[in-house]
Design a protein around this motif. Sequence first.
Motif, PDB file in Angstrom:
ATOM      1  N   LEU A 360       0.855  -1.190   0.000  1.00  0.00           N
ATOM      2  CA  LEU A 360       0.000   0.000   0.000  1.00  0.00           C
ATOM      3  C   LEU A 360       0.886   1.233   0.000  1.00  0.00           C
ATOM      4  N   ALA A 361       0.544   2.192  -0.842  1.00  0.00           N
ATOM      5  CA  ALA A 361       1.261   3.467  -0.880  1.00  0.00           C
ATOM      6  C   ALA A 361       0.258   4.568  -1.180  1.00  0.00           C
ATOM      7  N   SER A 362       0.385   5.689  -0.456  1.00  0.00           N
ATOM      8  CA  SER A 362      -0.550   6.792  -0.623  1.00  0.00           C
ATOM      9  C   SER A 362       0.166   8.020  -1.177  1.00  0.00           C
ATOM     10  N   ALA A 363      -0.540   8.755  -2.020  1.00  0.00           N
ATOM     11  CA  ALA A 363      -0.032  10.020  -2.552  1.00  0.00           C
ATOM     12  C   ALA A 363      -0.617  11.211  -1.804  1.00  0.00           C
ATOM     13  N   ASP A 364      -1.241  10.954  -0.649  1.00  0.00           N
ATOM     14  CA  ASP A 364      -1.794  12.014   0.188  1.00  0.00           C
ATOM     15  C   ASP A 364      -0.763  12.362   1.254  1.00  0.00           C
ATOM     16  N   MET A 365      -0.292  13.604   1.266  1.00  0.00           N
ATOM     17  CA  MET A 365       0.778  14.029   2.168  1.00  0.00           C
ATOM     18  C   MET A 365       0.393  13.873   3.637  1.00  0.00           C
ATOM     19  N   ASN A 366      -0.877  13.848   3.970  1.00  0.00           N
ATOM     20  CA  ASN A 366      -1.317  13.772   5.364  1.00  0.00           C
ATOM     21  C   ASN A 366      -1.677  12.358   5.810  1.00  0.00           C
ATOM     22  N   PHE A 367      -1.557  11.399   4.916  1.00  0.00           N
ATOM     23  CA  PHE A 367      -1.858  10.008   5.251  1.00  0.00           C
ATOM     24  C   PHE A 367      -0.784   9.491   6.209  1.00  0.00           C
ATOM     25  N   ARG A 368      -1.182   9.107   7.416  1.00  0.00           N
ATOM     26  CA  ARG A 368      -0.245   8.659   8.446  1.00  0.00           C
ATOM     27  C   ARG A 368      -0.726   7.345   9.053  1.00  0.00           C
ATOM     28  N   PRO A 369      -0.467   6.221   8.397  1.00  0.00           N
ATOM     29  CA  PRO A 369      -0.918   4.931   8.935  1.00  0.00           C
ATOM     30  C   PRO A 369      -0.107   4.552  10.170  1.00  0.00           C
ATOM     31  N   LEU A 370      -0.766   4.420  11.312  1.00  0.00           N
ATOM     32  CA  LEU A 370      -0.072   4.168  12.571  1.00  0.00           C
ATOM     33  C   LEU A 370      -0.250   2.746  13.083  1.00  0.00           C
ATOM     34  N   ASN A 371      -1.340   2.106  12.725  1.00  0.00           N
ATOM     35  CA  ASN A 371      -1.603   0.770  13.254  1.00  0.00           C
ATOM     36  C   ASN A 371      -2.410  -0.045  12.252  1.00  0.00           C
ATOM     37  N   THR A 372      -2.207  -1.358  12.272  1.00  0.00           N
ATOM     38  CA  THR A 372      -2.966  -2.285  11.438  1.00  0.00           C
ATOM     39  C   THR A 372      -3.470  -3.425  12.317  1.00  0.00           C
ATOM     40  N   TYR A 373      -4.605  -3.994  11.956  1.00  0.00           N
ATOM     41  CA  TYR A 373      -5.222  -5.033  12.784  1.00  0.00           C
ATOM     42  C   TYR A 373      -5.985  -6.035  11.925  1.00  0.00           C
ATOM     43  N   THR A 374      -5.970  -7.306  12.344  1.00  0.00           N
ATOM     44  CA  THR A 374      -6.944  -8.275  11.848  1.00  0.00           C
ATOM     45  C   THR A 374      -8.258  -8.003  12.574  1.00  0.00           C
ATOM     46  N   ALA A 375      -9.331  -7.839  11.824  1.00  0.00           N
ATOM     47  CA  ALA A 375     -10.605  -7.390  12.390  1.00  0.00           C
ATOM     48  C   ALA A 375     -11.575  -8.549  12.592  1.00  0.00           C
ATOM     49  N   PRO A 376     -12.614  -8.346  13.419  1.00  0.00           N
ATOM     50  CA  PRO A 376     -13.634  -9.384  13.616  1.00  0.00           C
ATOM     51  C   PRO A 376     -14.311  -9.816  12.322  1.00  0.00           C
ATOM     52  N   HIS A 425     -11.236  -7.066  -0.555  1.00  0.00           N
ATOM     53  CA  HIS A 425     -10.804  -7.614  -1.839  1.00  0.00           C
ATOM     54  C   HIS A 425     -12.031  -8.005  -2.647  1.00  0.00           C
ATOM     55  N   ASP A 426     -11.936  -7.863  -3.963  1.00  0.00           N
ATOM     56  CA  ASP A 426     -13.084  -8.121  -4.841  1.00  0.00           C
ATOM     57  C   ASP A 426     -13.636  -9.535  -4.696  1.00  0.00           C
ATOM     58  N   ASP A 427     -12.798 -10.499  -4.380  1.00  0.00           N
ATOM     59  CA  ASP A 427     -13.215 -11.900  -4.355  1.00  0.00           C
ATOM     60  C   ASP A 427     -13.815 -12.355  -3.025  1.00  0.00           C
ATOM     61  N   PHE A 428     -13.905 -11.433  -2.056  1.00  0.00           N
ATOM     62  CA  PHE A 428     -14.367 -11.823  -0.728  1.00  0.00           C
ATOM     63  C   PHE A 428     -15.372 -10.816  -0.190  1.00  0.00           C
ATOM     64  N   GLU A 429     -16.319 -11.310   0.599  1.00  0.00           N
ATOM     65  CA  GLU A 429     -17.231 -10.450   1.336  1.00  0.00           C
ATOM     66  C   GLU A 429     -16.840 -10.483   2.810  1.00  0.00           C
ATOM     67  N   ARG A 430     -16.897  -9.343   3.453  1.00  0.00           N
ATOM     68  CA  ARG A 430     -16.556  -9.320   4.869  1.00  0.00           C
ATOM     69  C   ARG A 430     -17.595 -10.116   5.661  1.00  0.00           C
ATOM     70  N   ASP A 431     -17.179 -10.610   6.805  1.00  0.00           N
ATOM     71  CA  ASP A 431     -18.067 -11.372   7.680  1.00  0.00           C
ATOM     72  C   ASP A 431     -18.940 -10.386   8.463  1.00  0.00           C
ATOM     73  N   THR A 432     -20.244 -10.437   8.262  1.00  0.00           N
ATOM     74  CA  THR A 432     -21.151  -9.496   8.933  1.00  0.00           C
ATOM     75  C   THR A 432     -21.698 -10.043  10.253  1.00  0.00           C
ATOM     76  N   THR A 433     -21.206 -11.212  10.678  1.00  0.00           N
ATOM     77  CA  THR A 433     -21.643 -11.773  11.955  1.00  0.00           C
ATOM     78  C   THR A 433     -21.209 -10.855  13.094  1.00  0.00           C
ATOM     79  N   LYS A 434     -22.139 -10.455  13.923  1.00  0.00           N
ATOM     80  CA  LYS A 434     -21.821  -9.573  15.042  1.00  0.00           C
ATOM     81  C   LYS A 434     -21.394 -10.404  16.252  1.00  0.00           C
ATOM     82  N   PRO A 435     -20.172 -10.235  16.740  1.00  0.00           N
ATOM     83  CA  PRO A 435     -19.738 -10.995  17.917  1.00  0.00           C
ATOM     84  C   PRO A 435     -20.620 -10.706  19.129  1.00  0.00           C
TER      85      PRO A 435
END
Length: 764
Positions: A360-376, A425-435
């Motif tokens: 991933l690369a951004s051309a926005d000067m203010n884009f500051r990615p600080l953390n990444t996570y695997t989500a529910p 990603h185009d080939d996948f749908e996110r899991d909408t199950t609410k924990p």
Amino acid sequence: MRRNLLYGSWVVSAVLVALFVSACNESKNPSNDDDFVRVVVDTDPPVKPLSPEESMEKVQLPPGYHLELVASEPMIQEPVALTWDGNGRMFVAEMNTYMLDASGTGQYEPVSKIKLLEDTDGDGVMDKSTVYIDSLVLPRAILTIGDQLLVQETNVQHIWSYGDTDGDGVADTKKMVFRNDAVDSRNLEHQNGGLIWNMDNWIYPTRDNLRYKYKDGVLVADTLVDNMIGQWGITSDNYGRLFYSEAGPGLPAVQIQQMPAYGALNFIDQYTVDFTIPWPIIGNLDAQGGEKALRPEDNTLNRFTSGAGQSIFRGDRLPADMQGDYFIPEMVGRIIKRGKVLNKDGKIIIEDVYKEKDWLASADMNFRPLNTYTAPDGTMYIVDMYHGIIQESEWTGPDSYLGKVIAEKGLDKNKGMGRIYRVVHDDFERDTTKPNMLNESAAKLVTYLDHPNGWWRDNAQKQLIVLNDQSAVPDLKKIALGEQGGLKSKPSNLARIHALWTLEGMNAIDKGTLYSAMEDADPQVRKAAIWISEMYVKKNDAEVIDKLASLKNDTSADVRIQLFLTLRTNKTETAQQTVSELLAANPDNELMQVSYKTFLDKQRALEEELARVKNLSPEHRALVLKGATIYNQLCASCHGPKGRGITVAGSSDMPAPPLAGSPRLKGDKILTIQLLLSGLTGPVDGKEYADAMPSMAAQDDEWIAAVLSYVRNSGDLGNNASVVTPEEVKEVRAITGVPRGGMTLRTLEIMKLGRAENNNFIGK
């Protein structure tokens, strides 16, 4: 966020993860994707803030990947970290006072917040926000346990637990769960930057020499062998291996070869040279290193400087080739780098997935990615602080390179914003199950131990241990032994490992279950059983130690290494004989051999240091010991644990000069005191280093005296000189100005000549 003079160890680890997604969903090797091309957009980009939608358009990702907006300003401002509770509610830490101008004015005012965000209609966008906790000082270490949120603020070492008893989304209870009254006077970048409940049921911070067990609602600390020196964020793989990173010296992965309980261990080649090289798509003119940190042809960052917020992706709703990969943002480069984690006879190596481009690369000067996570929901989330200034005030003074860039471009005006994105990603749908784990039975929670998304497995294990409902034990033991045990089918190997650790956390593990797991067909199950057996080894249980000794010829390097580590400190004849036989039978196993040498060196160094200080006065001994702690927590990151400097991925360049045997440290006291007070810039003995050392003038006299006393008296550093007292520091501070940008060695030496005949100076 960035920097500082720390630069610690490096290491890389992780065992390749079992892939849960069906073969029909697997994408081809991303590094071979010819359609993915890096395009440099602008060598001198504009700094005007963009809307979230405009900013997403500025992002380059491999084909098929896209960003979706989860939350943005004004709902959140200056976000730096997030976590979810067992019901999938998102808590976001905001550093609302971080670098509001180039001087860091008002940075420690208690006005930062933690927000509670919820998606009430299930569309994937947060639509409800409450201020869960107000009036905080720059929080970024947060962790949910049951219905509690653990929080650590900047400058203090207490950890608090907050709860909401009436369900209005605002915390109404507060309890101290770990107490340490010592003020943390380090730069905020060098303080704890995260908390993780790991598979082994220990809670690890990113820094220092502690880990915690959660017992009866409080944290019980355990002291580690070495100080960990991670900064922003901490992550683990499917098997509980931890990954740290070091922003200051640009180390994209550290302490990844063995668990902290066994001591720090890093290899120069634990990641490839390619993995230390970013490939941004805009000019990064606000790099602290200035022109030397930039490629002359396009002004893009030429080396890693500010990695943070790393994660091992363990979700199930993105391509299967992402599983087990290591993702780390570089905020100055506005990129997220992706590494493939390889296990070579137990030694971890991280290789760059892409050639001369980043995931991933951004051309926005203010884009500051600080953390990444695997989500529910099985995808990856990115926390974007979206902030103009990302370096601390030590590097942004008006006469500094950065200070001039900030003033020229008006970066200080870009504040009060922030975004959270979802990578899809185009080939996948996110899991909408609410924990709904906080409201479910232990029997239901057990079923999640076999979930294809690591987030669900981790949180089910944690919640089972918090509940401690012993009715789940029979099913957990069945799963650990490979039986169905309440699941819909036979458990996966990962489910069995989680079941073993859940039993350990519930104090319900037994020898029979461990012995069976030690004979399992899967090496990671065998490794987990050996690891857990340390609870018996520490008690010198002869039966368990004999059983472990029978495993010395295991076919897996991971298993043999774990066996070696588990038995290494046990003094029984059987344990020590097994360790000796393992070393003799594995002469080419670099990790095992180097780990043992490091272990012996550490024991020897401790004995020597105690011998060196025993003849000092009690006052001076306390000063040296305090200095040793400071050095290991801070200075070792750049100068090396033994003062011999640090190299990155085989490069001859170092972030800071070696200290071992330095004649300056052994000689004139005033020069070294002035050096710490003013900071140091320019060449040292004719060699340029990557970063200038900032001024330590903000530290008190005792702090400076302590660290100088240690480096002047450390056997590791080959020095044996007199201590420096707080009174001596006070005297030098009174007559030494602190020039902006630091002094050069030449300036310090000229000052030394100027006082050569002045008898009023100490240490003449």
